[in-house]
Design an enzyme around this catalytic site. Sequence first.
Site, PDB file in Angstrom:
ATOM      1  N   ASP A 227       0.883  -1.024   0.012  1.00  0.00           N
ATOM      2  CA  ASP A 227      -0.134  -0.038  -0.044  1.00  0.00           C
ATOM      3  C   ASP A 227       0.858   1.299  -0.025  1.00  0.00           C
ATOM      4  OD1 ASP A 227      -1.735   1.793   0.201  1.00  0.00           O
ATOM      5  OD2 ASP A 227      -3.092   0.889   1.868  1.00  0.00           O
ATOM      6  N   GLU A 229      -0.267   4.434  -0.893  1.00  0.00           N
ATOM      7  CA  GLU A 229      -1.143   5.482  -0.926  1.00  0.00           C
ATOM      8  C   GLU A 229      -1.698   5.649  -2.357  1.00  0.00           C
ATOM      9  OE1 GLU A 229      -3.810   6.704   0.062  1.00  0.00           O
ATOM     10  OE2 GLU A 229      -2.843   7.206   2.063  1.00  0.00           O
ATOM     11  N   ASN A 230      -3.091   5.865  -2.245  1.00  0.00           N
ATOM     12  CA  ASN A 230      -3.813   5.922  -3.739  1.00  0.00           C
ATOM     13  C   ASN A 230      -3.415   4.764  -4.631  1.00  0.00           C
ATOM     14  OD1 ASN A 230      -5.259   8.182  -2.958  1.00  0.00           O
ATOM     15  ND2 ASN A 230      -3.384   9.312  -3.413  1.00  0.00           N
ATOM     16  N   GLY A 304      -4.085   4.246   5.188  1.00  0.00           N
ATOM     17  CA  GLY A 304      -3.302   5.477   5.578  1.00  0.00           C
ATOM     18  C   GLY A 304      -4.198   6.474   6.038  1.00  0.00           C
ATOM     19  N   ASP A 305      -5.184   6.650   5.483  1.00  0.00           N
ATOM     20  CA  ASP A 305      -6.654   7.513   5.715  1.00  0.00           C
ATOM     21  C   ASP A 305      -7.384   7.202   6.822  1.00  0.00           C
ATOM     22  OD1 ASP A 305      -7.745   5.769   4.306  1.00  0.00           O
ATOM     23  OD2 ASP A 305      -8.345   7.340   2.544  1.00  0.00           O
ATOM     24  N   HIS A 422     -37.738 -17.239  19.434  1.00  0.00           N
ATOM     25  CA  HIS A 422     -38.139 -16.563  18.385  1.00  0.00           C
ATOM     26  C   HIS A 422     -39.680 -16.762  18.428  1.00  0.00           C
ATOM     27  CE1 HIS A 422     -38.579 -20.032  15.589  1.00  0.00           C
ATOM     28  NE2 HIS A 422     -37.688 -20.628  16.104  1.00  0.00           N
ATOM     29  N   ASP A 441     -38.530 -23.358  19.534  1.00  0.00           N
ATOM     30  CA  ASP A 441     -38.242 -22.077  19.383  1.00  0.00           C
ATOM     31  C   ASP A 441     -37.173 -21.446  20.237  1.00  0.00           C
ATOM     32  OD1 ASP A 441     -40.336 -22.010  17.463  1.00  0.00           O
ATOM     33  OD2 ASP A 441     -41.836 -20.847  18.614  1.00  0.00           O
ATOM     34  N   HIS A 469     -28.699  -9.611  15.204  1.00  0.00           N
ATOM     35  CA  HIS A 469     -29.148  -8.116  15.600  1.00  0.00           C
ATOM     36  C   HIS A 469     -29.292  -7.439  14.363  1.00  0.00           C
ATOM     37  CE1 HIS A 469     -25.397  -5.932  15.329  1.00  0.00           C
ATOM     38  NE2 HIS A 469     -24.924  -7.320  15.553  1.00  0.00           N
ATOM     39  N   ASP A 494     -23.409  -9.650  11.915  1.00  0.00           N
ATOM     40  CA  ASP A 494     -24.485  -9.458  12.710  1.00  0.00           C
ATOM     41  C   ASP A 494     -24.997 -10.854  13.387  1.00  0.00           C
ATOM     42  OD1 ASP A 494     -24.565  -6.885  12.026  1.00  0.00           O
ATOM     43  OD2 ASP A 494     -26.481  -6.961  10.794  1.00  0.00           O
TER      44      ASP A 494
HETATM   45  O1  AHR Z   1     -40.401 -17.289  14.667  1.00  0.00           O
HETATM   46  C1  AHR Z   1     -41.009 -17.981  13.697  1.00  0.00           C
HETATM   47  C2  AHR Z   1     -42.085 -18.816  14.154  1.00  0.00           C
HETATM   48  O2  AHR Z   1     -43.335 -17.814  14.595  1.00  0.00           O
HETATM   49  C3  AHR Z   1     -42.191 -19.791  15.576  1.00  0.00           C
HETATM   50  O3  AHR Z   1     -41.584 -20.934  15.234  1.00  0.00           O
HETATM   51  C4  AHR Z   1     -43.727 -19.606  16.048  1.00  0.00           C
HETATM   52  O4  AHR Z   1     -43.917 -19.778  17.481  1.00  0.00           O
HETATM   53  C5  AHR Z   1     -44.219 -18.432  15.618  1.00  0.00           C
HETATM   54  O5  AHR Z   1     -45.362 -18.834  14.847  1.00  0.00           O
HETATM   55  O1  AHR Z   2      -3.565   3.146  -1.244  1.00  0.00           O
HETATM   56  C1  AHR Z   2      -4.852   2.457  -0.576  1.00  0.00           C
HETATM   57  C2  AHR Z   2      -5.496   3.431   0.145  1.00  0.00           C
HETATM   58  O2  AHR Z   2      -6.005   4.554  -0.309  1.00  0.00           O
HETATM   59  C3  AHR Z   2      -4.960   3.942   1.398  1.00  0.00           C
HETATM   60  O3  AHR Z   2      -4.481   2.728   2.420  1.00  0.00           O
HETATM   61  C4  AHR Z   2      -5.758   4.842   1.778  1.00  0.00           C
HETATM   62  O4  AHR Z   2      -5.073   5.801   2.587  1.00  0.00           O
HETATM   63  C5  AHR Z   2      -6.432   5.479   0.827  1.00  0.00           C
HETATM   64  O5  AHR Z   2      -7.824   5.345   0.736  1.00  0.00           O
END
Ligand code: AHR
Ligand code: AHR
Length: 505
Positions: A227, A229-230, A304-305, A422, A441, A469, A494
């Site tokens: 790397d 830069e750019n 770098g940025d 759930h 569930d 989440h 997630d």
């Molecule tokens: O969360 C999906 C389903 O929704 C569950 O198995 C049930 O308890 C509800 O109908």
């Molecule tokens: O060179 C790749 C990247 O470009 C660098 O790490 C960063 O500073 C810029 O966004």
Amino acid sequence: MRRILLSLAVVAALVTVPSSAQAAGTGPCDIYASGGTPCVAAHSTTRALYGAFSGSLYQVRRASDNATTNVGVLAAGGAANAATQDTFCAGTSCVITVIYDQSGRGNHLTQAPPGGFNGPASGGYDNLADANAAPVTVGGHRAYGVLVAPGTGYRNNSTNGIATGDAAEGMYAIFDGTRYNGGCCFDYGNAETNSRDNGNGTMEALYFGNSKGWGYGAGNGPWVMADLENGLFSGVNAGYNANDPTISHRFLTATLKGGPNLWSIRGGNAQSGSLSTFYSGVRPNVSGYNPMKKEGAIILGIGGDNSVSAQGTFYEGVLTSGYPTDATENSVQANITAAAYATTTTASPFVAGKAVSLRATTGCCVTRYITHSGTTVNTTAITASSSATDKANASFYVRAGLANSSCVSFESRNTAGSYLRHYNYQLVLNANDSTSVFASDATFCPSAGKNGQGFSLASSNYSTRFIRHYNNAVYIASNGGTNAYDSATLWSDDVSWAVQGAWTP
Ligand code: AHR
Ligand code: AHR
């Protein structure tokens, strides 16, 4: 191969103990010094990089009371004393706050500040790495690497002895070659001292990942690139260079060196064998990179940025003064293979009767835990200073799965008889009504976290759906689908949960 042992019994960590001992007396930095290109920064959370080093490798901070402690070595020149971390972090979580410079120049790495881009933590800083997320063994001793999830970054913008301008330097790092992405930019090396993009040639850092946004090599990646830069460079040309191979050893050695109109990238397997040269020659044929305008800051895990979208895992690395010879780098590689890095299986945190807290691992949300408030389930930020009620609401007893005893259920710590289940694909806390649908569930089957961290928890009756989440509510979600919470964006982050000792044990 990493394998997670899931069992409701306490499973002792099974550790592969290689026969080779630590190469006592000589570390990579002793080899660089003998070659006339001494280390000016040396970072590792797993081992000493000088034969005589007996100081602290890194500092951790625990969530329960925000206290910090330093992790040192088992013996001069040896592996990290991981037991220090295990004892200090028992029953809570820890982040790595400082990666100390072993060179004596004070070039320590700490939480990266905002720059061209903000990080996700308070004040635009980057996140700190979960100290327990990258366990390995080195010479048969347990140690922890630095797992850089997207949003994580370390930096030092005020260094001592690091190359500036067109001065010659070298560097190497050991990465997990199986953990990468195409985001910008999982880097280790020399960068701008103001955390901004100051133009072509203002940085010179190792890059590892499969970004094709700038340069790339043979195959589908990942690649070791520079790397500058750019531009991520795989050879003399912008874009494609055929001699830079796809490389994905579980433990990967990567080297980069640069001096006046000269640079080189090399790589190999950190567990055995030698380094191969992927490029060695003149500076890229793109304007702005010769001469170089290096500024001498040090980055880990970011561009770098302060671009923060990349992920990777770092075990050790150094920057040198002067352009190391290939022979010196080859001796360093021999030292690395003798150090004997190996994977380790992880003891299951799902022990029946134990109370746990489930923390989000997505960059936005690493302080948020699954909590209930009455029957409503959300993620909520919990800290040492949260109320006793909030802490208990974020704590659940692990129970043998109500519908399948090889999976798990989560009973509320403060509402006995009520479980996470759930309903209409959203998590709620309900009293067990002893029906078979309730049992199903409320049963979730753990597997290794989809983003490489912690665990993912599949619904036992909708096995392609995992606890996820989304906008701080909690669902069982599929990877893509008709509901907003099935969005493929950030799905693997997630649905990955760090399983910690409970806020209310
Ligand atoms: O969360 C999906 C389903 O929704 C569950 O198995 C049930 O308890 C509800 O109908
Ligand atoms: O060179 C790749 C990247 O470009 C660098 O790490 C960063 O500073 C810029 O966004």
